[in-house]
Design an enzyme around this catalytic site. Structure first.
Site, PDB file in Angstrom:
ATOM      1  N   ARG A 209       0.842  -1.190   0.000  1.00  0.00           N
ATOM      2  CA  ARG A 209       0.000   0.000   0.000  1.00  0.00           C
ATOM      3  C   ARG A 209       0.881   1.246   0.000  1.00  0.00           C
ATOM      4  O   ARG A 209       2.046   1.204   0.400  1.00  0.00           O
ATOM      5  CB  ARG A 209      -0.910   0.014   1.235  1.00  0.00           C
ATOM      6  CG  ARG A 209      -1.819  -1.207   1.368  1.00  0.00           C
ATOM      7  CD  ARG A 209      -2.556  -1.168   2.694  1.00  0.00           C
ATOM      8  NE  ARG A 209      -3.447  -2.306   2.864  1.00  0.00           N
ATOM      9  CZ  ARG A 209      -3.088  -3.466   3.422  1.00  0.00           C
ATOM     10  NH1 ARG A 209      -1.847  -3.620   3.859  1.00  0.00           N
ATOM     11  NH2 ARG A 209      -3.955  -4.447   3.550  1.00  0.00           N
ATOM     12  N   LYS A 242      -1.185  -1.003   7.323  1.00  0.00           N
ATOM     13  CA  LYS A 242      -2.509  -1.365   7.806  1.00  0.00           C
ATOM     14  C   LYS A 242      -2.483  -2.648   8.619  1.00  0.00           C
ATOM     15  O   LYS A 242      -3.115  -2.753   9.663  1.00  0.00           O
ATOM     16  CB  LYS A 242      -3.469  -1.513   6.618  1.00  0.00           C
ATOM     17  CG  LYS A 242      -4.919  -1.729   7.016  1.00  0.00           C
ATOM     18  CD  LYS A 242      -5.814  -1.722   5.790  1.00  0.00           C
ATOM     19  CE  LYS A 242      -7.280  -1.900   6.176  1.00  0.00           C
ATOM     20  NZ  LYS A 242      -8.163  -1.893   4.980  1.00  0.00           N
ATOM     21  N   HIS A 311      -3.340   2.982  -5.315  1.00  0.00           N
ATOM     22  CA  HIS A 311      -3.840   1.670  -4.907  1.00  0.00           C
ATOM     23  C   HIS A 311      -4.073   0.743  -6.106  1.00  0.00           C
ATOM     24  O   HIS A 311      -4.153  -0.477  -5.931  1.00  0.00           O
ATOM     25  CB  HIS A 311      -5.137   1.820  -4.111  1.00  0.00           C
ATOM     26  CG  HIS A 311      -5.399   0.669  -3.183  1.00  0.00           C
ATOM     27  ND1 HIS A 311      -4.640   0.427  -2.058  1.00  0.00           N
ATOM     28  CD2 HIS A 311      -6.325  -0.323  -3.232  1.00  0.00           C
ATOM     29  CE1 HIS A 311      -5.095  -0.654  -1.443  1.00  0.00           C
ATOM     30  NE2 HIS A 311      -6.114  -1.122  -2.135  1.00  0.00           N
ATOM     31  N   ARG A 314      -1.547  -1.992  -6.371  1.00  0.00           N
ATOM     32  CA  ARG A 314      -1.780  -3.165  -5.519  1.00  0.00           C
ATOM     33  C   ARG A 314      -2.735  -4.136  -6.209  1.00  0.00           C
ATOM     34  O   ARG A 314      -2.513  -5.345  -6.217  1.00  0.00           O
ATOM     35  CB  ARG A 314      -2.333  -2.707  -4.175  1.00  0.00           C
ATOM     36  CG  ARG A 314      -2.554  -3.818  -3.150  1.00  0.00           C
ATOM     37  CD  ARG A 314      -2.876  -3.167  -1.812  1.00  0.00           C
ATOM     38  NE  ARG A 314      -3.326  -4.122  -0.812  1.00  0.00           N
ATOM     39  CZ  ARG A 314      -2.517  -4.836  -0.038  1.00  0.00           C
ATOM     40  NH1 ARG A 314      -1.209  -4.739  -0.187  1.00  0.00           N
ATOM     41  NH2 ARG A 314      -3.002  -5.654   0.888  1.00  0.00           N
ATOM     42  N   HIS A 337      -3.192  -9.676   3.900  1.00  0.00           N
ATOM     43  CA  HIS A 337      -4.592  -9.755   4.318  1.00  0.00           C
ATOM     44  C   HIS A 337      -4.709 -10.624   5.569  1.00  0.00           C
ATOM     45  O   HIS A 337      -4.008 -11.636   5.700  1.00  0.00           O
ATOM     46  CB  HIS A 337      -5.454 -10.358   3.205  1.00  0.00           C
ATOM     47  CG  HIS A 337      -5.711  -9.409   2.076  1.00  0.00           C
ATOM     48  ND1 HIS A 337      -6.119  -9.822   0.829  1.00  0.00           N
ATOM     49  CD2 HIS A 337      -5.615  -8.052   2.002  1.00  0.00           C
ATOM     50  CE1 HIS A 337      -6.259  -8.771   0.041  1.00  0.00           C
ATOM     51  NE2 HIS A 337      -5.969  -7.692   0.732  1.00  0.00           N
ATOM     52  N   TYR A 347     -10.294 -10.291  -5.204  1.00  0.00           N
ATOM     53  CA  TYR A 347      -9.601 -10.675  -6.433  1.00  0.00           C
ATOM     54  C   TYR A 347     -10.108 -11.989  -7.043  1.00  0.00           C
ATOM     55  O   TYR A 347      -9.495 -12.494  -7.978  1.00  0.00           O
ATOM     56  CB  TYR A 347      -8.097 -10.792  -6.161  1.00  0.00           C
ATOM     57  CG  TYR A 347      -7.507  -9.496  -5.685  1.00  0.00           C
ATOM     58  CD1 TYR A 347      -7.356  -8.415  -6.551  1.00  0.00           C
ATOM     59  CD2 TYR A 347      -7.114  -9.331  -4.359  1.00  0.00           C
ATOM     60  CE1 TYR A 347      -6.838  -7.216  -6.101  1.00  0.00           C
ATOM     61  CE2 TYR A 347      -6.583  -8.129  -3.910  1.00  0.00           C
ATOM     62  CZ  TYR A 347      -6.456  -7.083  -4.793  1.00  0.00           C
ATOM     63  OH  TYR A 347      -5.942  -5.890  -4.354  1.00  0.00           O
TER      64      TYR A 347
END
Length: 372
Positions: A209, A242, A311, A314, A337, A347
């Site tokens: 990110r 994150k 973004h 990504r 994730h 995705y």
């Protein structure tokens, strides 16, 4: 009312609050946002909740209602209010049917989720409005249950009542925007400096990110091992990783050569721990911040004619990996994730051309025993 950035007095951690027209924090919102800060929710999440609750209280103020005295009818009216253009929300401007909705379905649902969380927090202190927003329904068979991701120990909890929001708009499934090879190359070639080229090359090569990239230190890039390690930490430029767990991502030799060229030709003897810093604008040597990056993005959009966001790199990284046969679990780990279901939801998409390539690789269109 306005949303105001604040620093927590005990730790100097960034947070946000909502000020009323009297410039005093709105007490019920302040308590809720302070709670989010205390459980270490991201400042960006808290800021979004503050703006969403500002919309909710502005809507109630227009109706002359207290936040404690709402019914399901007002909640439905809030949805309709959000869909109106801001200049028409006071009822003095007529909106033609041809005018598009101001807030998308997903934006409305996010704001409803914020309002729901706000009332659920206060329900623990005796405010029983949350029952209007959340219902507990018997667990049943979900649509597409055969293909949907089932969490670990799902067999134990599947018969327990499930939490559902009573008001929610139906949303279409949005595909993440993926850049083409030509677009990626055009953006890289339009960069004037190695620093700028390194930033976009890094995001393409690792899928990090933008906040994770801006928070990188030199110790995070291992040239010999060809890896980049994303480490959550407090950064002077307010950039954030994150995910709460460090992860190490393999990179290409080309990216490491670009990094070395950047150090030798532009970074020089500058004394800073950060990889991306101000080199041509004040304050020199300070870590590069979000606004400066987005100014660069705007300039590159103008030069290339490509409408892109950081973004999108990504999304491009993840989609290119999946198209080349990488497994969902591997992509989940590389992206950081928390759950593979997030990776699948984001995705787990195939275009017709992707599906054709998969079938051709499996030999579906050749060597058939049946002649069509």
């Amino acid at each position: 009312m306005r949303v105001q950035r604040v620093l927590m007095p005990d730790s100097a951690v960034e947070s946000w609050t909502l000020l009323g027209d009297d410039h005093v924090p709105v007490k019920p919102v302040e308590r809720f946002l302070a709670y989010l800060a205390s459980i270490e929710r991201s400042p960006n999440t808290i800021k979004a909740y503050a703006h969403d609750l500002k919309d909710w209280l502005s809507y109630l103020a227009g109706l002359g209602l207290d936040w404690l005295a709402v019914t399901l009818e007002e909640i439905g009216g809030f949805v309709a209010w959000l869909r109106l253009p801001p200049e028409a929300r006071d009822g003095r401007v007529v909106v033609l049917p041809s005018v598009e909705h101001h807030c998308t379905e997903s934006s409305v649902n996010r704001k409803l989720a914020a309002v729901t969380s706000f009332y659920e927090f206060h329900a623990r202190h005796g405010v029983d409005v949350s029952r209007l927003l959340v219902s507990m329904q018997p667990a049943g068979r979900r649509r597409n249950a055969a293909t949907s991701y089932k969490p670990f120990l799902e067999h134990i909890t599947k018969h327990k009542p499930q939490r559902h929001r009573t008001v929610k708009l139906k949303t279409g499934r949005l595909r993440p925007k993926v850049l083409t090879v030509k677009q990626v190359q055009s953006i890289l070639d339009a960069c004037d400096h190695l620093r700028d080229r390194l930033l976009f090359a890094l995001m393409l090569d690792t899928g990090v990110r933008i906040g994770e990239a801006l928070g990188l230190r030199h110790e995070d890039l291992a040239i010999a091992e060809r890896t980049v390690t994303v480490t959550p930490r407090d950064n002077d430029n307010r950039a954030r990783a994150k995910a709460g767990i460090p992860r190490t991502i393999p990179t290409s030799p080309e990216l490491m050569r670009l990094y070395a060229d950047y150090l030798n030709r532009e970074y020089g003897a500058l004394d800073s721990d950060y990889v991306f810093v101000n080199l041509w604008a004040a304050p020199l040597g300070q870590p590069w911040a979000y606004p400066a990056v987005y100014d660069l993005v705007l300039r590159l959009r103008g030069r290339t004619g490509i409408d892109f966001e950081p973004h999108h790199y990504r999304h491009t990284y993840a989609t290119w990996l999946l198209r080349r046969g990488a497994g969902m679990e591997s992509v989940k780990e590389l992206l950081g994730h928390a759950s593979v279901s997030t990776t699948i939801d984001t995705y787990g998409h195939l275009t017709a051309e992707d599906a054709r390539n998969t079938l051709e690789a499996a030999g579906w269109f050749t060597g058939r025993e049946v002649r069509l």
